[in-house]
Scaffold this motif. Structure first.
Motif, short mmCIF file in Angstrom:
data_model
loop_
_atom_site.label_atom_id
_atom_site.label_comp_id
_atom_site.label_asym_id
_atom_site.label_seq_id
_atom_site.Cartn_x
_atom_site.Cartn_y
_atom_site.Cartn_z
N ARG A 140 0.83 -1.21 0.00
CA ARG A 140 0.00 0.00 0.00
C ARG A 140 0.86 1.26 0.00
O ARG A 140 0.60 2.22 -0.75
CB ARG A 140 -0.92 -0.02 1.22
CG ARG A 140 -1.86 1.18 1.28
CD ARG A 140 -1.46 2.20 2.30
NE ARG A 140 -2.21 3.44 2.11
CZ ARG A 140 -2.18 4.45 2.93
NH1 ARG A 140 -1.43 4.39 4.03
NH2 ARG A 140 -2.86 5.54 2.68
N ASN A 141 1.91 1.29 0.80
CA ASN A 141 2.69 2.51 0.94
C ASN A 141 3.65 2.77 -0.22
O ASN A 141 3.92 3.92 -0.54
CB ASN A 141 3.44 2.49 2.28
CG ASN A 141 2.53 2.85 3.43
OD1 ASN A 141 2.13 3.99 3.58
ND2 ASN A 141 2.18 1.85 4.23
N HIS A 143 1.26 4.15 -2.71
CA HIS A 143 0.80 5.47 -2.27
C HIS A 143 1.90 6.50 -2.38
O HIS A 143 1.66 7.65 -2.76
CB HIS A 143 0.29 5.39 -0.83
CG HIS A 143 -0.32 6.64 -0.33
ND1 HIS A 143 0.38 7.53 0.46
CD2 HIS A 143 -1.54 7.19 -0.52
CE1 HIS A 143 -0.40 8.55 0.75
NE2 HIS A 143 -1.57 8.37 0.16
N TYR A 155 -3.86 6.11 -6.08
CA TYR A 155 -4.70 6.34 -4.90
C TYR A 155 -5.86 5.34 -4.86
O TYR A 155 -6.28 4.91 -3.79
CB TYR A 155 -5.24 7.76 -4.90
CG TYR A 155 -4.23 8.82 -4.51
CD1 TYR A 155 -3.23 8.55 -3.59
CD2 TYR A 155 -4.28 10.09 -5.07
CE1 TYR A 155 -2.30 9.51 -3.24
CE2 TYR A 155 -3.35 11.06 -4.72
CZ TYR A 155 -2.37 10.77 -3.80
OH TYR A 155 -1.45 11.73 -3.44
N SER A 205 -4.46 2.18 -3.59
CA SER A 205 -4.14 2.39 -2.17
C SER A 205 -5.39 2.33 -1.31
O SER A 205 -5.39 1.78 -0.20
CB SER A 205 -3.43 3.73 -1.99
OG SER A 205 -3.23 4.03 -0.64
N CYS A 215 -6.45 -1.12 -0.63
CA CYS A 215 -5.57 -1.71 0.39
C CYS A 215 -5.97 -1.23 1.78
O CYS A 215 -5.97 -2.02 2.74
CB CYS A 215 -4.11 -1.34 0.11
SG CYS A 215 -3.42 -2.05 -1.41
N MET A 253 2.31 4.08 7.51
CA MET A 253 2.52 4.95 6.35
C MET A 253 3.76 5.83 6.56
O MET A 253 4.61 5.95 5.67
CB MET A 253 1.29 5.85 6.12
CG MET A 253 1.43 6.79 4.93
SD MET A 253 0.02 7.92 4.76
CE MET A 253 0.39 9.10 6.07
N HIS A 279 -5.10 11.49 6.10
CA HIS A 279 -5.17 10.04 5.94
C HIS A 279 -5.78 9.37 7.17
O HIS A 279 -6.48 8.35 7.03
CB HIS A 279 -3.78 9.49 5.65
CG HIS A 279 -3.25 9.87 4.31
ND1 HIS A 279 -2.36 10.91 4.11
CD2 HIS A 279 -3.54 9.41 3.07
CE1 HIS A 279 -2.10 11.04 2.82
NE2 HIS A 279 -2.81 10.14 2.17
#
Length: 297
Positions: free
Chosen positions: A84-85, A88, A170, A173, A176, A193, A231
């Motif tokens: 995910r990161n 992102h 995005y 992300s 996720c 994150m 976030h």
């Protein structure tokens, strides 16, 4: 004689209301992050902007959210956190290029092609069915993008392409994050994150390091705190509301960004941006309302 008892608000309505509050805070935070990032980019490289945003976020976490560290040490869904990161972080890099070179309203309008990608990745990864309303929303989103960038009328700004790539990142992300909320708190998601994106930002920043001056400190705080808050609030909203509800609400960032850009930077409010954003918003709103009616039926 009939006695009318007190009226109560249902748990669903209370939950929906809390979700709306979290989304409002998220939108305000995203606008603040955009302004701070743009101001930082006037004297620092984009790589440094990403690094200092994450660094400020880490400082805030160490001061205010140390109670989350035991949950982080459990390392739940660590592989998905990394995936995910990385996605992102790449999307943020492309998005920041757009913030620097495009009007704020254009950036957010193009970013809101994200529901197209959310629907696609939800079908591909989560196995969600691509319904007729969602397909219409996808077509409407594509038409809205064409209205905004108007290919053939003039040369398409390369920064617009970067923002569209950021929207795809995005979208992935967000899928996720929705999966992560099944086992991880919103706070833990944000902590991971920062922990993953901080070293990524530092390594990239070393490739294009510019001198850092004290006058940039307030913008660092605004960009970093805004990113962290945005976030966290979005993850909280996703715990309460469906992703298909959260994203259309988030479209309100387009007119908000247009107003901020007009007053803060004297940016002309392009009627084509507003028209394209309205088409994207209306398409997704119709899809969400139709899906909700179908589920209720």
């Amino acid at each position: 004689m009939k006695v009318t008892g007190p009226s109560f608000v249902s748990n669903d309505e209370l939950g929906f209301g809390r979700g709306l509050v979290w989304m409002a805070l998220s939108m305000i935070s995203f606008i603040g992050m955009s302004i701070g990032s743009r101001e930082l980019a006037s004297s620092l490289s984009i790589q440094q902007v990403l690094f200092f945003r994450a660094l400020v976020g880490l400082i805030i976490i160490l001061v205010l959210a140390r109670k989350l560290l035991p949950e982080v040490r459990e390392k739940k869904m660590l592989r998905l956190h990394f995936i995910r990161n990385i996605v992102h972080f790449t999307a943020q890099y492309f998005w920041t290029i757009g913030v620097v070179f495009l009007p704020l309203a254009s950036v957010f309008a193009l970013e809101f092609t994200m529901p197209i990608w959310v629907a696609f990745f939800a079908w591909l990864i989560l196995g969600e069915r691509l319904t007729g309303p969602r397909l219409l929303a996808t077509i409407g989103g594509f038409v809205g993008v064409l209205v905004i960038v108007r290919p053939g009328i003039s040369m398409v700004d390369p920064a617009s392409v970067f923002v569209l790539l950021a929207a795809a990142g995005y979208g992935l992300s967000l899928i996720c994050v929705k999966q992560l909320t099944q086992q991880c708190s919103a706070g833990a998601i944000v902590v991971w994150m920062i922990l993953i994106q901080l070293p990524l930002g530092f390594v990239l920043a070393l490739t294009d390091w510019e001198p850092v001056h004290w006058h940039t400190l307030p913008w660092m705080v605004l960009a970093g705190a805004g990113a962290l808050s945005a976030h966290f609030c979005q993850a909280q909203a996703l715990r309460i509301l469906d992703a298909s509800v959260v994203i259309p609400i988030d479209f309100l960032r387009v007119p908000m960004a247009a107003i901020v850009g007009y007053y803060a930077y004297g940016e002309f409010i392009d009627v084509w941006v507003l028209l394209g954003g309205a088409i994207i918003l209306f398409s997704n709103y119709q899809a969400v309302m139709t899906d909700r009616r179908n589920r209720a039926a």
